[in-house]
Design a protein around this motif. Sequence first.
Motif, PDB file in Angstrom:
ATOM      1  N   ASN A 115      -0.475   4.108   0.852  1.00  0.00           N
ATOM      2  CA  ASN A 115      -1.130   4.971   1.834  1.00  0.00           C
ATOM      3  C   ASN A 115      -0.472   4.781   3.201  1.00  0.00           C
ATOM      4  OD1 ASN A 115      -2.799   6.265   3.629  1.00  0.00           O
ATOM      5  ND2 ASN A 115      -4.690   5.377   2.849  1.00  0.00           N
ATOM      6  N   PRO A 116       0.241   5.780   3.711  1.00  0.00           N
ATOM      7  CA  PRO A 116       0.910   5.617   5.011  1.00  0.00           C
ATOM      8  C   PRO A 116      -0.066   5.453   6.174  1.00  0.00           C
ATOM      9  CG  PRO A 116       1.156   7.874   4.222  1.00  0.00           C
ATOM     10  CD  PRO A 116       0.484   7.097   3.115  1.00  0.00           C
ATOM     11  N   GLN A 117      -1.317   5.877   6.001  1.00  0.00           N
ATOM     12  CA  GLN A 117      -2.319   5.727   7.053  1.00  0.00           C
ATOM     13  C   GLN A 117      -2.902   4.319   7.103  1.00  0.00           C
ATOM     14  OE1 GLN A 117      -2.552   8.299   9.057  1.00  0.00           O
ATOM     15  NE2 GLN A 117      -1.228   9.481   7.704  1.00  0.00           N
ATOM     16  N   ASN A 118      -2.718   3.539   6.037  1.00  0.00           N
ATOM     17  CA  ASN A 118      -3.294   2.202   5.933  1.00  0.00           C
ATOM     18  C   ASN A 118      -2.239   1.274   5.316  1.00  0.00           C
ATOM     19  OD1 ASN A 118      -5.064   0.093   5.929  1.00  0.00           O
ATOM     20  ND2 ASN A 118      -6.305   0.835   4.242  1.00  0.00           N
ATOM     21  N   ASN A 119      -1.173   1.041   6.050  1.00  0.00           N
ATOM     22  CA  ASN A 119      -0.016   0.317   5.535  1.00  0.00           C
ATOM     23  C   ASN A 119      -0.293  -1.184   5.450  1.00  0.00           C
ATOM     24  OD1 ASN A 119       2.520  -0.252   4.672  1.00  0.00           O
ATOM     25  ND2 ASN A 119       3.520   0.099   6.626  1.00  0.00           N
TER      26      ASN A 119
ATOM     27  N   SER B  79       0.837  -1.200   0.000  1.00  0.00           N
ATOM     28  CA  SER B  79       0.000   0.000   0.000  1.00  0.00           C
ATOM     29  C   SER B  79       0.870   1.247   0.000  1.00  0.00           C
ATOM     30  CB  SER B  79      -0.900  -0.015   1.235  1.00  0.00           C
ATOM     31  OG  SER B  79      -1.569   1.221   1.355  1.00  0.00           O
TER      32      SER B  79
END
Length: 67
Positions: free
Chosen positions: A46-50, A44
């Motif tokens: 997305n760093p918020q949803n690794n 991913s």
Amino acid sequence: TARPPDPPSNVGVIAMTCHSLKVGWDPPKEHGSEIVGIRVECISLNPQNNHHVTVDVLPDCIMTEVT
């Protein structure tokens, strides 16, 4: 003498949903070396949803679904 196989080529996303990807590719060239499997890794961005997902498939496979 055999050379190491090439990686699969033309790797791309064939389809996607909110929770999965279907990834496809052209088969790798063996160059006299047996390919025993292919590993598909998706990471991913997305760093918020690794998420990091790994799928191992048979060498004659040309697509897989990653969930």
